[in-house]
Every structure is written in structure tokens, then in C-alpha cells.
Write an enzyme that holds these catalytic residues in place. Sequence first.
Site, PDB file in Angstrom:
ATOM      1  N   HIS A   6      42.711 141.909  92.867  1.00 39.16           N
ATOM      2  CA  HIS A   6      41.703 141.174  93.621  1.00 39.16           C
ATOM      3  C   HIS A   6      41.763 141.417  95.120  1.00 39.16           C
ATOM      4  O   HIS A   6      40.808 141.098  95.835  1.00 39.16           O
ATOM      5  CB  HIS A   6      41.852 139.671  93.352  1.00 39.16           C
ATOM      6  CG  HIS A   6      41.965 139.338  91.900  1.00 39.16           C
ATOM      7  ND1 HIS A   6      43.186 139.135  91.276  1.00 39.16           N
ATOM      8  CD2 HIS A   6      41.021 139.214  90.936  1.00 39.16           C
ATOM      9  CE1 HIS A   6      42.987 138.876  89.991  1.00 39.16           C
ATOM     10  NE2 HIS A   6      41.677 138.930  89.753  1.00 39.16           N
ATOM     11  N   GLY A  22      35.737 128.965 101.546  1.00 39.98           N
ATOM     12  CA  GLY A  22      35.273 129.339 100.214  1.00 39.98           C
ATOM     13  C   GLY A  22      34.302 130.503 100.259  1.00 39.98           C
ATOM     14  O   GLY A  22      34.356 131.418  99.435  1.00 39.98           O
ATOM     15  N   ARG A  26      31.407 133.140 105.485  1.00 39.87           N
ATOM     16  CA  ARG A  26      32.001 132.304 106.524  1.00 39.87           C
ATOM     17  C   ARG A  26      33.251 132.994 107.085  1.00 39.87           C
ATOM     18  O   ARG A  26      33.534 132.905 108.275  1.00 39.87           O
ATOM     19  CB  ARG A  26      32.352 130.920 105.987  1.00 39.87           C
ATOM     20  CG  ARG A  26      32.749 129.924 107.097  1.00 39.87           C
ATOM     21  CD  ARG A  26      33.131 128.565 106.533  1.00 39.87           C
ATOM     22  NE  ARG A  26      32.004 127.968 105.834  1.00 39.87           N
ATOM     23  CZ  ARG A  26      32.124 127.138 104.795  1.00 39.87           C
ATOM     24  NH1 ARG A  26      33.308 126.840 104.322  1.00 39.87           N
ATOM     25  NH2 ARG A  26      31.053 126.625 104.230  1.00 39.87           N
ATOM     26  N   ARG A  45      35.222 142.618  95.048  1.00 38.79           N
ATOM     27  CA  ARG A  45      34.338 141.546  94.578  1.00 38.79           C
ATOM     28  C   ARG A  45      33.571 140.889  95.732  1.00 38.79           C
ATOM     29  O   ARG A  45      33.144 139.733  95.624  1.00 38.79           O
ATOM     30  CB  ARG A  45      35.121 140.486  93.803  1.00 38.79           C
ATOM     31  CG  ARG A  45      35.748 140.991  92.514  1.00 38.79           C
ATOM     32  CD  ARG A  45      36.642 139.934  91.877  1.00 38.79           C
ATOM     33  NE  ARG A  45      37.214 140.441  90.633  1.00 38.79           N
ATOM     34  CZ  ARG A  45      36.834 140.075  89.412  1.00 38.79           C
ATOM     35  NH1 ARG A  45      35.859 139.192  89.273  1.00 38.79           N
ATOM     36  NH2 ARG A  45      37.397 140.579  88.341  1.00 38.79           N
ATOM     37  N   ARG A  89      42.899 126.016 104.058  1.00 44.77           N
ATOM     38  CA  ARG A  89      41.531 126.001 103.538  1.00 44.77           C
ATOM     39  C   ARG A  89      40.625 125.330 104.561  1.00 44.77           C
ATOM     40  O   ARG A  89      40.941 124.275 105.107  1.00 44.77           O
ATOM     41  CB  ARG A  89      41.465 125.244 102.209  1.00 44.77           C
ATOM     42  CG  ARG A  89      40.032 124.880 101.816  1.00 44.77           C
ATOM     43  CD  ARG A  89      39.867 124.496 100.368  1.00 44.77           C
ATOM     44  NE  ARG A  89      38.689 123.676 100.155  1.00 44.77           N
ATOM     45  CZ  ARG A  89      37.420 124.085 100.286  1.00 44.77           C
ATOM     46  NH1 ARG A  89      37.159 125.333 100.652  1.00 44.77           N
ATOM     47  NH2 ARG A  89      36.420 123.255 100.058  1.00 44.77           N
ATOM     48  N   GLY A  91      36.724 124.244 104.563  1.00 43.11           N
ATOM     49  CA  GLY A  91      35.572 124.223 103.672  1.00 43.11           C
ATOM     50  C   GLY A  91      34.661 123.043 103.916  1.00 43.11           C
ATOM     51  O   GLY A  91      34.833 122.272 104.858  1.00 43.11           O
ATOM     52  N   SER A  92      33.694 122.903 103.042  1.00 46.20           N
ATOM     53  CA  SER A  92      32.747 121.804 103.116  1.00 46.20           C
ATOM     54  C   SER A  92      33.124 120.744 102.085  1.00 46.20           C
ATOM     55  O   SER A  92      33.860 121.016 101.124  1.00 46.20           O
ATOM     56  CB  SER A  92      31.326 122.307 102.861  1.00 46.20           C
ATOM     57  OG  SER A  92      31.246 122.924 101.583  1.00 46.20           O
ATOM     58  N   GLU A 181      35.715 117.880  97.186  1.00 46.88           N
ATOM     59  CA  GLU A 181      35.579 119.330  97.314  1.00 46.88           C
ATOM     60  C   GLU A 181      36.127 119.937  96.031  1.00 46.88           C
ATOM     61  O   GLU A 181      36.250 119.219  95.037  1.00 46.88           O
ATOM     62  CB  GLU A 181      36.269 119.837  98.586  1.00 46.88           C
ATOM     63  CG  GLU A 181      37.718 119.419  98.769  1.00 46.88           C
ATOM     64  CD  GLU A 181      38.683 120.361  98.085  1.00 46.88           C
ATOM     65  OE1 GLU A 181      38.777 121.530  98.487  1.00 46.88           O
ATOM     66  OE2 GLU A 181      39.374 119.920  97.141  1.00 46.88           O
ATOM     67  N   MET A 182      36.462 121.229  96.001  1.00 45.56           N
ATOM     68  CA  MET A 182      36.774 121.838  94.708  1.00 45.56           C
ATOM     69  C   MET A 182      38.017 122.734  94.688  1.00 45.56           C
ATOM     70  O   MET A 182      38.269 123.378  93.669  1.00 45.56           O
ATOM     71  CB  MET A 182      35.568 122.649  94.205  1.00 45.56           C
ATOM     72  CG  MET A 182      34.300 121.843  94.051  1.00 45.56           C
ATOM     73  SD  MET A 182      32.951 122.745  93.243  1.00 45.56           S
ATOM     74  CE  MET A 182      33.509 122.763  91.543  1.00 45.56           C
ATOM     75  N   GLU A 183      38.792 122.770  95.769  1.00 48.23           N
ATOM     76  CA  GLU A 183      39.866 123.756  95.813  1.00 48.23           C
ATOM     77  C   GLU A 183      41.249 123.259  96.235  1.00 48.23           C
ATOM     78  O   GLU A 183      42.267 123.833  95.850  1.00 48.23           O
ATOM     79  CB  GLU A 183      39.479 124.895  96.774  1.00 48.23           C
ATOM     80  CG  GLU A 183      38.370 125.811  96.292  1.00 48.23           C
ATOM     81  CD  GLU A 183      36.982 125.267  96.538  1.00 48.23           C
ATOM     82  OE1 GLU A 183      36.048 125.617  95.797  1.00 48.23           O
ATOM     83  OE2 GLU A 183      36.814 124.461  97.488  1.00 48.23           O
ATOM     84  N   ASP A 206      27.494 117.036 103.087  1.00 42.84           N
ATOM     85  CA  ASP A 206      26.532 116.159 102.441  1.00 42.84           C
ATOM     86  C   ASP A 206      27.199 114.820 102.172  1.00 42.84           C
ATOM     87  O   ASP A 206      28.423 114.701 102.290  1.00 42.84           O
ATOM     88  CB  ASP A 206      26.008 116.779 101.140  1.00 42.84           C
ATOM     89  CG  ASP A 206      27.121 117.093 100.171  1.00 42.84           C
ATOM     90  OD1 ASP A 206      27.332 116.301  99.238  1.00 42.84           O
ATOM     91  OD2 ASP A 206      27.801 118.122 100.341  1.00 42.84           O
ATOM     92  N   ARG A 219      26.144 125.525 106.746  1.00 44.21           N
ATOM     93  CA  ARG A 219      27.501 125.512 106.187  1.00 44.21           C
ATOM     94  C   ARG A 219      28.241 126.805 106.524  1.00 44.21           C
ATOM     95  O   ARG A 219      29.459 126.816 106.664  1.00 44.21           O
ATOM     96  CB  ARG A 219      27.434 125.325 104.667  1.00 44.21           C
ATOM     97  CG  ARG A 219      26.826 123.999 104.251  1.00 44.21           C
ATOM     98  CD  ARG A 219      26.752 123.856 102.750  1.00 44.21           C
ATOM     99  NE  ARG A 219      25.867 122.744 102.391  1.00 44.21           N
ATOM    100  CZ  ARG A 219      25.949 122.075 101.250  1.00 44.21           C
ATOM    101  NH1 ARG A 219      26.851 122.386 100.363  1.00 44.21           N
ATOM    102  NH2 ARG A 219      25.104 121.083 101.010  1.00 44.21           N
TER     103      ARG A 219
END
Length: 234
Positions: A6, A22, A26, A45, A89, A91-92, A181-183, A206, A219
Site C-alpha cells: 500500500h 482521511g 487534503r 491507490r 489524525r 479529520g472531520s 468520526e470513523m478512524e 456537520d 472540508r
Amino acid sequence: MKSTAHIKPEGVEIAETVLLPGDPLRAKFIAETFLTDVVQFNTVRNMFGFTGTYNGKRISVMGSGMGMPSIGIYSWELINVFGCKNLIRIGSCGAMQKELNLYDVVIGMGASTNSNYASQYNFNGTYSAIASWDLLNKAVKVAEEKNTPVTVGNILSSDIFYNADPNAMKPWMDMGVLAVEMEAAALYMNAAKFGVNALCILTVSDSLITHEETTPEERQTAFTKMMEIALELA
């Protein structure tokens, strides 16, 4: 030359401190806006990675993708293959408390989660994924020096963006969780497992309370306050 499936830097340096937005665009924006002597170290990728100089210190920035499986892969490789020591990290997030407004900066002292990521460690209980105190302490001090208000506390790293249960966030809100968030939880667990530092700095994109939201373009390029805090941690 070190490489993985990767990340293929082709001999280009990856700094010990890496910022992980993310969105790979950005990462490109940060490299072009804040860094000098920039060299790109990854295009696999389209997950762009760059190394440059900020205030005399070498620092890298690389996209991490969306969700814990993605940041779990990239952070594992950055730590174990490329020797990165500080992973931040940026991020939003979606605000889950009424006192948070669009563009506010949130720092995740802890990251609760609805993910099964921790199952790999075979805990006989519930693991608390927390930030590295060194980075957290420095980030708060930098924010104070820049007169940038920040809110520090618990965040939620969710595996689900579109939840079939319309009330799924309410129990987390009731427990005072600041934002979703997600991470971060996966990043914090990987860092703890391998003895390095991790921190998650977020900008409110948001609100789950007011339903206000920013645009994708905002963002990507407008969340500069958290970027400036993170860059000072190198």
C-alpha cells in the site's frame, strides 16, 4: 528499499511524524500550502503521501482513507515498516453536543467505538482507546499559544456512516461524547500496541444537533486551524 502493498516510497524519506487526513487531496493541500522542499512518497491507490519541511523540521502527510480498516492498515505499516513514531489524525467530525459549532476544533482524549477492531487482542473486557499524553498536552499548549479554542474529550469512532437505527447516536450523546468520526480508535490501538504516539485532532464539519454541514470543498481546504496545531507537533 522498504515498501508494502500500500505504500511504495521508492527510497523517499517518510518522517517520524506523520499527519493523517482521511482525504488524500487534503494531504496534497497541506503539503502544497504549509511545507517546503516537498517530495511525494506515495501514489499507490491514489493515497497520496508527501514529505517536506515545516519550521525546520521534517514532517510527512498522507491520506488514510475512510474507516478503521483503512487507517488500521496504513498506520500499522507506517509504524512497523517505516518506523514512524508520531501519528496524528486530522479529520472531520459530526458534533454530538449542542455547544459545538461548525469549524470548532475537537481533540480526542479518548475514542469510544462501536467497532469490533479490538477483538483481535482477545481482551477479557473493554479496552479504552486513548491518545498519547505527550501529543495531547503539546497540542493543547499550541492551541493556547495560537489563541485557538479547542474542546478536549471523548469522541466516537463509528463503523457506520448511514445507520439504519435513527436513534443509534443518542446513548453516546447522553454519555457526553463530543463528536463522531470513523478512524481514531484503530489508530490509538495500533499506537498503543506498538509503543508509539497517536492523537486525533478534528474539525466539526456537520452537526447531529442542528443538521448544519460544510461542503466537500470546505472540508478539503478550510480546516486550517487543526492543521496548524498538528504541524507544530513535529
